[in-house]
Structures are given as structure tokens and as C-alpha cells.
Design a protein around this motif. Structure first.
Motif, mmCIF file in Angstrom:
data_model
loop_
_atom_site.group_PDB
_atom_site.id
_atom_site.type_symbol
_atom_site.label_atom_id
_atom_site.label_comp_id
_atom_site.label_asym_id
_atom_site.label_seq_id
_atom_site.Cartn_x
_atom_site.Cartn_y
_atom_site.Cartn_z
ATOM 1 N N LEU A 214 -2.195 -10.678 -3.255
ATOM 2 C CA LEU A 214 -4.260 -9.942 -3.354
ATOM 3 C C LEU A 214 -4.883 -10.982 -3.115
ATOM 4 O O LEU A 214 -5.220 -12.202 -3.522
ATOM 5 C CB LEU A 214 -4.917 -9.765 -4.847
ATOM 6 C CG LEU A 214 -3.605 -8.684 -5.631
ATOM 7 C CD1 LEU A 214 -4.345 -8.680 -7.245
ATOM 8 C CD2 LEU A 214 -3.792 -6.709 -4.883
ATOM 9 N N HIS A 215 -6.378 -10.486 -2.487
ATOM 10 C CA HIS A 215 -7.257 -11.240 -1.649
ATOM 11 C C HIS A 215 -8.294 -11.485 -2.565
ATOM 12 O O HIS A 215 -8.725 -10.893 -3.734
ATOM 13 C CB HIS A 215 -7.793 -10.361 -0.603
ATOM 14 C CG HIS A 215 -8.597 -11.923 0.380
ATOM 15 N ND1 HIS A 215 -9.614 -12.007 0.406
ATOM 16 C CD2 HIS A 215 -8.149 -12.287 1.447
ATOM 17 C CE1 HIS A 215 -10.199 -12.426 1.319
ATOM 18 N NE2 HIS A 215 -9.105 -12.727 2.630
ATOM 19 N N SER B 69 -4.570 -1.599 -10.597
ATOM 20 C CA SER B 69 -5.660 -3.579 -9.632
ATOM 21 C C SER B 69 -6.575 -2.099 -8.482
ATOM 22 O O SER B 69 -7.232 -2.681 -8.392
ATOM 23 C CB SER B 69 -4.993 -4.064 -9.030
ATOM 24 O OG SER B 69 -5.949 -4.893 -7.839
ATOM 25 N N THR C 236 -11.519 -12.181 -4.190
ATOM 26 C CA THR C 236 -12.807 -12.097 -4.330
ATOM 27 C C THR C 236 -13.846 -12.984 -3.639
ATOM 28 O O THR C 236 -13.572 -14.326 -3.542
ATOM 29 C CB THR C 236 -13.665 -11.404 -5.819
ATOM 30 O OG1 THR C 236 -13.272 -13.141 -6.976
ATOM 31 C CG2 THR C 236 -12.435 -10.526 -6.802
ATOM 32 N N ASP D 262 0.871 -0.852 -0.415
ATOM 33 C CA ASP D 262 0.040 -0.275 0.403
ATOM 34 C C ASP D 262 1.289 1.528 0.076
ATOM 35 O O ASP D 262 2.353 0.950 -0.060
ATOM 36 C CB ASP D 262 -0.921 -0.045 1.087
ATOM 37 C CG ASP D 262 -0.464 0.229 2.608
ATOM 38 O OD1 ASP D 262 0.848 -0.080 2.155
ATOM 39 O OD2 ASP D 262 -0.788 -0.513 3.190
ATOM 40 N N ARG E 61 -5.831 -1.581 -5.412
ATOM 41 C CA ARG E 61 -6.551 -2.949 -4.480
ATOM 42 C C ARG E 61 -4.895 -2.663 -3.893
ATOM 43 O O ARG E 61 -4.194 -3.233 -3.511
ATOM 44 C CB ARG E 61 -6.741 -4.149 -4.348
ATOM 45 C CG ARG E 61 -8.729 -3.918 -4.926
ATOM 46 C CD ARG E 61 -8.976 -5.019 -5.302
ATOM 47 N NE ARG E 61 -8.269 -6.527 -4.325
ATOM 48 C CZ ARG E 61 -8.898 -7.754 -5.096
ATOM 49 N NH1 ARG E 61 -9.070 -8.348 -5.742
ATOM 50 N NH2 ARG E 61 -8.528 -8.379 -3.228
ATOM 51 N N GLN F 83 -13.191 -7.327 -0.664
ATOM 52 C CA GLN F 83 -13.004 -6.276 -0.947
ATOM 53 C C GLN F 83 -12.790 -4.964 -0.860
ATOM 54 O O GLN F 83 -13.404 -4.336 0.759
ATOM 55 C CB GLN F 83 -13.732 -5.399 -2.499
ATOM 56 C CG GLN F 83 -14.553 -6.061 -2.716
ATOM 57 C CD GLN F 83 -13.334 -5.902 -4.089
ATOM 58 O OE1 GLN F 83 -12.999 -5.264 -4.583
ATOM 59 N NE2 GLN F 83 -13.329 -7.035 -5.195
ATOM 60 N N PRO F 84 -11.140 -4.809 0.161
ATOM 61 C CA PRO F 84 -9.806 -4.720 0.687
ATOM 62 C C PRO F 84 -10.438 -2.704 0.727
ATOM 63 O O PRO F 84 -10.691 -2.260 -0.543
ATOM 64 C CB PRO F 84 -8.539 -4.290 1.177
ATOM 65 C CG PRO F 84 -8.902 -4.981 -0.459
ATOM 66 C CD PRO F 84 -10.215 -5.444 -1.494
ATOM 67 N N THR F 85 -10.527 -1.776 1.790
ATOM 68 C CA THR F 85 -10.478 -0.013 0.903
ATOM 69 C C THR F 85 -9.673 0.309 -0.169
ATOM 70 O O THR F 85 -8.207 -0.504 -0.106
ATOM 71 C CB THR F 85 -9.733 0.333 2.432
ATOM 72 O OG1 THR F 85 -9.993 0.120 3.442
ATOM 73 C CG2 THR F 85 -9.697 2.091 2.217
ATOM 74 N N PRO F 86 -10.351 1.431 -0.777
ATOM 75 C CA PRO F 86 -9.489 1.290 -1.819
ATOM 76 C C PRO F 86 -8.265 1.653 -2.140
ATOM 77 O O PRO F 86 -7.733 1.725 -1.251
ATOM 78 C CB PRO F 86 -10.030 2.395 -3.064
ATOM 79 C CG PRO F 86 -10.986 2.028 -1.606
ATOM 80 C CD PRO F 86 -11.628 1.095 -1.047
ATOM 81 N N LEU F 87 -7.011 1.181 -2.979
ATOM 82 C CA LEU F 87 -5.565 2.220 -2.543
ATOM 83 C C LEU F 87 -6.195 3.393 -3.097
ATOM 84 O O LEU F 87 -6.292 3.806 -4.058
ATOM 85 C CB LEU F 87 -4.744 0.764 -3.404
ATOM 86 C CG LEU F 87 -3.570 1.137 -3.700
ATOM 87 C CD1 LEU F 87 -2.126 1.010 -2.908
ATOM 88 C CD2 LEU F 87 -2.415 0.433 -4.713
#
Length: 438
Positions: free
Chosen positions: A381-382, A412, A384, A350, A414, A387-391
Motif C-alpha cells: 500500500l502506498h 482497506s 498517505t 486489484d 485501496r 490516494q489511488p482510485t478506490p478499489l
């Protein structure tokens, strides 16, 4: 015979303009819109009488309201929404039929039930106050010693204004004292070495908590540092103070260590402990047992927890920054490298994690990014539907060691985290060296 005008009983209009006036026929509910607009104009201009010049009015939709001012603003009824520029001297003459000293401002003041011009007056007071504080800040900056690491420049006042810091200064109960105390903090910033934040606050402000997070004094000092370009507003508090040579404390924070100890220490195997800043700055580090020995550096304590699960015979040498590394922690990595250790560094995928890695590579040019390339990111990447907080791609720094990494992260949108690669990370620690980047 005394012909002097009596003062307004309510102190709403000036010069006794309402003395002897017949206001009832002017202050009707239907005509209120006109006086409301004139009152707003008086507040903006700071002219409470409004006996001269011109102003623009806008007619309301109701026919009764528009008819109520016929004869005051012209001989023709205004159309709904019509804008008309009127001469205030002519309006004054028409009002004099209702009172010998009446002015448009006087009638508007009685309609509003207050003295007019307050907005402009307050704006003038604020400007005078702001100018005075700016001059005081400039004098205090000039009086700082030549070795002061931070000397506020007059031109950075506008940056403080833009970020809202000047407004915060004006809201302080004693703005002058706030500026003077901030200057004392700047005078005591260490040009070399480090100091404790509580001691700095005690000597500069008489209160060891004077620079705690959330105080106006701490906010102002950090704002001055940001305006001068020494730090950025995105930095965590500990890192921001650390850049100025100030430790939040000498015993809190530091590095979480597993198998990496100062020279001469006797620590049981697999005994994790925290090496505080006071320890990191005042000890020597052992030379590696053999050429090619590695120290692994991570961001998150979960990696340390995973390393504890390795077989007892595996020699683990792991340091965890537990978030953003401070200047002291980065200096520790540099001194480890100077002692002959190879350094492998990684962090989360991040904006903050990339920033951490860049800072480590600047401080320890020989350090190696560890599982921090584009392929590692994609594998982290996790899946689907999570959905994590947007990058935050706008804050995402460049990744010079692998330009494809930043491109992949932006594509991505993410973040990805160290925990996704725990098995690979643990295998590298077991093998005693980082996986080579392709």
C-alpha cells in the motif's frame, strides 16, 4: 347537397372534426393547459379523438386559467392543484356547440399544432419491429450448425434488451442484416483451435475491420456471448475474444519474455522480446536445466525492466503478460509446467489482478501464488497522503490461496501495485525461486 366533412387542412385532427368549427374561443392562452394535458393523454393512449372514456386533469395555480375552462369540465371552478376525473363524452357534447364534429382530441391537436397519438403509434411500431427481429434471431440461431460454440437462446433476448443492445440493433441502418451477419460470425466461431479476428470478419462480413472495437457487429457478438454466460462484460476486449477462440491478431500481444525461449532458439542473454500468439501456439518448450527450476510470471513490464538491472551472471527466466493474460498465454504457462518448469505467478492487488491470478491457477494448478498474500498486500500500500482510485470491492474475486488477502483488501478499499514490491521481486528472481508464503 354535399354534407361530407372536409379533411383537416393541417392534417392535425382526423375525420374532418374541425370542419366548420369555431376554435378561436377554445384555443385561448388561458385554456391551453387543458388541451396540453389531453394531448399528452392521447399520445399515451393512441386515441386521437378521445370522444369517450374518462381522464384525469390537474388544475393550474392561475385563477384565470382555471376560470377559462368553466363550463367545459364542470360548473364549478377548480381549486389550484385540484385533480378531477372528467367524462370525455360529456366534454364532447359541450364542444359540439362550437363545431358539429368537434372532439376533445381534435381541439387538443389544434392547440398542440400536430397530430396526436404519435407516442403510442411509435411504441406499437417499435414493438412490432422488435418482435420481428426477435423472431429472425431465433430462426438464425436454429440454423446454426450443431458444433457452434455459441447458439443464442430466445430467453436471452431479454438480457440483450436489459443491457440496451436491442435498442442498438433497432438504431442500426439495417437491423436484419446486422443480425444475419452476426449469425454468420457465430457460425464461423471455431469449436476447436483458434482463428484470427480479421479473417473471421472478412469471411463473415466481407470486411476485415467488421469486428473492430466499437462496431455494432462486434458489440452484438460479444453481447450474445455475455448473455449466454461465456464471458462477462467486465473482461478486456482481447480476453473476451480469446475466450471465444478468436485472436485479435496472431502477431500482436503475447508474452514479454526475458530468458524464456522456445526450444532450439538462440537468443542473446538479457535480450527481452515479445513472443506473439502465433509463436506461443506452435512451438515446443525446453525442459528445465535441473529439477526445481522456476519461471516467474508478472503482470507489468516494469518488473521486466527491473530484472534487466540484475548482474549478468544471474539466470533470469521471466514472462510478463502485459495486462490480462489471454487463453493462449495461459496455455503457454500450462505447457511450460508440463515440460517440468515450476511456475510462480503474481499480479497487481486489484480486481483485475486477482482475476488474472485466479485464471492462471485454474489453468496451471501446480503454479504458486508469488508474494500475493495479505501481508504482501499491506506492505504494497502506498503511504498517505497519496490516494489511488478506490478499489472495486464488488468485483473483487475470492482469494482461495489466502482468504485473509481479500478481507484485507476490502477493509482497506485501496488497490496496490507490483511496483511497490520491486526490490523483493527482484531478489526472488536473483535467488531463482519465489519467497515462500507463510
Amino acid at each position: 347537397m354535399n354534407t361530407a366533412a372536409a379533411d383537416c387542412p393541417q392534417q392535425w385532427c382526423t375525420g374532418g372534426a374541425c370542419d366548420g368549427a369555431r376554435l378561436e374561443s377554445l384555443l385561448t392562452e388561458e385554456a391551453h393547459w387543458l388541451w396540453e394535458q389531453l394531448a399528452a393523454r392521447a399520445d399515451r393512449s393512441g386515441e386521437p379523438s378521445m370522444a369517450g372514456g374518462t381522464t384525469m386533469i390537474t388544475a393550474p395555480a392561475a385563477s384565470g386559467q382555471r376560470a377559462a375552462v368553466l363550463g367545459l369540465v364542470g360548473s364549478r371552478i377548480l381549486a389550484p392543484g385540484e385533480r378531477r376525473r372528467i367524462r370525455l363524452d360529456e366534454l364532447t357534447l359541450r364542444l359540439r356547440r362550437h363545431g358539429p364534429r368537434l372532439t376533445p382530441g381534435a381541439v387538443a391537436a389544434h392547440a398542440a399544432g400536430r397530430a396526436l397519438g404519435s407516442t403510442a403509434a411509435e411504441r406499437a411500431r417499435q414493438l412490432a419491429r422488435t418482435t420481428s427481429l426477435r423472431k429472425l434471431r431465433a430462426r438464425l440461431a436454429q440454423d446454426l450448425p450443431g458444433h457452434a460454440p455459441l447458439r443464442p437462446a430466445d430467453e436471452t433476448w431479454e438480457e440483450l434488451h436489459r443491457t440496451g443492445r436491442v435498442a442498438r440493433i433497432l438504431q442500426h441502418p439495417t437491423p436484419e442484416q446486422l443480425l444475419e451477419t452476426a449469425a454468420e460470425v457465430l457460425r464461423r466461431l471455431p469449436p476447436h483451435g483458434r482463428t484470427d479476428r480479421r479473417l473471421l470478419a472478412f469471411h463473415a462480413a466481407g470486411n476485415p475491420h467488421g469486428l473492430d472495437a466499437g462496431t455494432d457487429l462486434a458489440g452484438l457478438v460479444l453481447a450474445e456471448a455475455a448473455a449466454a454466460g461465456l464471458i462477462t462484460t467486465a473482461l478486456p476486449t482481447r480476453t473476451a475474444w480469446g475466450t471465444l477462440g478468436v485472436d485479435l491478431d496472431r502477431l500482436g500481444g503475447g508474452l514479454l519474455s526475458l530468458g524464456v525461449h522456445p526450444d532450439g532458439w538462440q537468443v542473446p542473454a538479457r535480450f527481452p522480446l515479445v513472443l506473439p500468439p502465433a509463436t506461443l501456439t506452435n512451438v515446443h518448450w525446453p525442459t528445465p536445466p535441473h529439477e526445481g527450476s522456476w519461471v516467474f510470471v508478472t503482470e507489468n513490464p516494469s518488473v521486466t525492466t527491473a530484472a534487466l538491472e540484475l548482474p549478468p551472471a544471474v539466470p533470469v527466466r521471466l514472462l510478463c503478460t502485459v495486462g490480462t493474460p489471454s487463453a493462449t498465454e495461459l496455455d503457454t504457462l500450462a505447457r511450460l509446467a508440463d515440460s517440468g518448469w515450476n511456475i510462480a505467478v503474481r499480479a497487481d492487488f486489484d480486481a483485475s489482478g486477482i482475476g488474472h491470478l485466479r485464471a492462471a491457477l485454474r489453468t496451471v494448478p501446480r503454479a504458486r501464488p508469488w508474494r500475493m498474500n495479505a501481508d504482501d498486500y499491506v506492505r504494497s500500500l502506498h503511504p498517505t497522503p497519496f490516494q489511488p482510485t478506490p478499489l472495486d470491492t464488488e468485483r473483487l474475486p475470492e482469494t482461495e490461496w489466502d482468504p485473509a488477502l481479500r478481507r484485507a483488501m476490502c477493509a482497506s478499499g485501496r488497490p496496490a501495485y507490483e511496483e511497490a514490491l520491486l526490490n523483493d521481486i527482484r531478489n526472488d528472481i536473483r535467488n531463482g525461486h519465489p519467497h515462500p508464503n507463510p
